[in-house]
Design a protein around this motif. Structure first.
Motif, PDB file in Angstrom:
ATOM      1  N   PRO A  75     -36.550  21.328  -5.637  1.00 38.10           N
ATOM      2  CA  PRO A  75     -35.811  20.406  -6.505  1.00 38.10           C
ATOM      3  C   PRO A  75     -36.747  19.336  -7.072  1.00 38.10           C
ATOM      4  CG  PRO A  75     -34.636  20.774  -4.456  1.00 38.10           C
ATOM      5  CD  PRO A  75     -36.008  21.384  -4.271  1.00 38.10           C
ATOM      6  N   CYS A  76     -36.532  18.954  -8.293  1.00 31.87           N
ATOM      7  CA  CYS A  76     -37.383  17.940  -8.913  1.00 31.87           C
ATOM      8  C   CYS A  76     -36.637  17.226 -10.018  1.00 31.87           C
ATOM      9  CB  CYS A  76     -38.659  18.589  -9.458  1.00 31.87           C
ATOM     10  SG  CYS A  76     -38.355  19.827 -10.735  1.00 31.87           S
ATOM     11  N   TYR A  77     -37.281  16.225 -10.565  1.00 35.89           N
ATOM     12  CA  TYR A  77     -36.661  15.403 -11.609  1.00 35.89           C
ATOM     13  C   TYR A  77     -37.746  14.945 -12.575  1.00 35.89           C
ATOM     14  CZ  TYR A  77     -34.435  11.324 -13.793  1.00 35.89           C
ATOM     15  OH  TYR A  77     -33.941  10.398 -14.688  1.00 35.89           O
ATOM     16  N   THR A  78     -37.521  15.122 -13.870  1.00 34.00           N
ATOM     17  CA  THR A  78     -38.466  14.651 -14.888  1.00 34.00           C
ATOM     18  C   THR A  78     -38.215  13.168 -15.135  1.00 34.00           C
ATOM     19  OG1 THR A  78     -38.543  16.822 -15.929  1.00 34.00           O
ATOM     20  CG2 THR A  78     -39.291  14.961 -17.241  1.00 34.00           C
ATOM     21  N   ILE A 115     -41.076   6.124  -3.816  1.00 39.04           N
ATOM     22  CA  ILE A 115     -39.930   6.833  -4.372  1.00 39.04           C
ATOM     23  C   ILE A 115     -38.886   7.025  -3.268  1.00 39.04           C
ATOM     24  CG2 ILE A 115     -39.126   9.071  -5.261  1.00 39.04           C
ATOM     25  CD1 ILE A 115     -40.488   7.534  -7.406  1.00 39.04           C
ATOM     26  N   LYS A 116     -37.648   6.760  -3.605  1.00 38.76           N
ATOM     27  CA  LYS A 116     -36.541   7.058  -2.694  1.00 38.76           C
ATOM     28  C   LYS A 116     -35.631   8.099  -3.338  1.00 38.76           C
ATOM     29  CE  LYS A 116     -32.924   4.317  -2.106  1.00 38.76           C
ATOM     30  NZ  LYS A 116     -32.089   3.174  -1.664  1.00 38.76           N
ATOM     31  N   VAL A 117     -35.333   9.120  -2.603  1.00 42.07           N
ATOM     32  CA  VAL A 117     -34.392  10.153  -3.038  1.00 42.07           C
ATOM     33  C   VAL A 117     -33.166  10.070  -2.138  1.00 42.07           C
ATOM     34  CG1 VAL A 117     -34.004  12.608  -3.403  1.00 42.07           C
ATOM     35  CG2 VAL A 117     -36.262  11.627  -3.851  1.00 42.07           C
ATOM     36  N   LYS A 163     -30.986  10.320   2.715  1.00 43.82           N
ATOM     37  CA  LYS A 163     -31.990   9.732   1.843  1.00 43.82           C
ATOM     38  C   LYS A 163     -33.364   9.888   2.478  1.00 43.82           C
ATOM     39  CE  LYS A 163     -31.194   5.178   3.861  1.00 43.82           C
ATOM     40  NZ  LYS A 163     -30.726   3.796   3.613  1.00 43.82           N
ATOM     41  N   GLU A 164     -34.383   9.682   1.667  1.00 39.20           N
ATOM     42  CA  GLU A 164     -35.769   9.723   2.124  1.00 39.20           C
ATOM     43  C   GLU A 164     -36.617   8.850   1.195  1.00 39.20           C
ATOM     44  OE1 GLU A 164     -39.371  10.821   4.103  1.00 39.20           O
ATOM     45  OE2 GLU A 164     -37.264  10.658   4.693  1.00 39.20           O
TER      46      GLU A 164
END
Length: 300
Positions: free
Chosen positions: A8-11, A24-26, A35-36
């Motif tokens: 999984p990723c995000y531009t 970065i927090k996801v 969360k991480e």
């Protein structure tokens, strides 16, 4: 490039949040407990664009105050490194490096401006005459180098500000030199160390730095402690009330040149030899060949 679904990723369009201790927090959008936070710090840095000097800058004169212009991409105000600093390399032919790199003065550093807002710094051009000059603007004390250097070389050149000898007709009187003279000294004032000059003369108005009817007196003359040159012998053929001199830097004649704005005189020389000093002449007496003179010069 687009993101693939695995992993999984995000531009991410990088925001204007300059710093070097970022993480970065996801987090699960439906469960805040899932969360991480990334383990490693990363950096967002800005950019600098050097707007002036640029490709259209060909030369700047020693002693003049010129303006360095730059535009930041990103906001540095409020960060740990809000300043930009300015340096120049008088000989960047092998790259912007070496022991000759020096800080610009008087504005060696200034507060960086806001994102996309052009800033300016004053630079009094130093006596560093050369043709391979470059300027650098750099974020001061940034953890990662953020800088801009102009892409093309420009020149730092000196100025010839006055020809002080001979004296010209403004304010006058115009100095008179004689054909055949061997001790006449040409003098000039400069800004910057102009070490080799070309000197020419003209016998009529209309000459410029780039053209006209000039006759060379000396080429590539090495200037000593004083800006002066003794003309070895003024040609006997010169006879003019409109004599002009031109002095140019041999290295940069197009940029560093001065033509006398007003004329001086070069005339033949007449010397009366008789009657002699204290010679006594009787009233009514005819003296054969009494009056005698010499004439130096062939100009008509």
């Amino acid at each position: 490039a687009g993101c693939t679904s695995s992993p999984p990723c995000y531009t991410w369009a990088i925001p204007d949040k300059i710093g070097n201790t970022l993480k970065i927090k996801v987090q699960d959008a439906n469960n805040a407990n899932v969360k991480e936070v990334s383990d490693n710090n990363f950096e967002i840095k800005g950019q600098l664009v050097l707007d002036q000097p640029n490709a259209t800058t060909t030369y700047w004169y020693v002693g003049d105050t010129n303006t360095i212009l730059w535009t930041p991409k990103g906001t540095y105000a409020g960060t740990a490194y809000p300043l930009v600093e300015f340096h120049y390399d008088p000989d960047a032919s092998a790259g912007f490096s070496g022991v000759d790199i020096a800080a610009v003065a008087p504005d060696a550093s200034k507060a960086n401006t806001a994102h996309n807002v052009q800033g300016s710094a004053n630079w009094v051009i130093p006596n560093a005459i050369g043709s391979n000059v470059k300027v650098r603007v750099r974020v001061q004390n940034a953890p990662t180098t953020v800088e801009a250097i102009n892409s093309t070389f420009f020149k730092i050149v000196g100025k010839i500000t006055a020809i002080t000898s001979p004296a010209d007709a403004n304010p006058g009187p115009a100095e008179v030199w004689n054909a055949g003279d061997t001790t006449r000294v040409i003098r000039w004032d400069t800004v910057g160390s102009i070490t080799k000059v070309d000197i020419d003369y003209a016998t009529a108005a209309g000459g410029t730095c780039s053209g006209g009817s000039w006759t060379n007196i000396v080429t590539n003359y090495t200037v000593g402690a004083a800006n002066e040159y003794t003309w070895p012998s003024i040609p006997l053929s010169i006879k003019t009330e409109n004599a002009y001199l031109r002095v140019r830097d041999n290295r940069y004649p197009a940029e560093t040149c001065l033509v006398m704005p007003d004329p001086f005189r070069i005339r033949p020389k007449i010397t009366v030899s008789t009657p002699t000093n204290d010679q006594q002449l009787v009233v009514g007496t005819n003296y054969a060949n009494l009056i005698q003179w010499s004439y130096v010069g062939t100009g008509t």
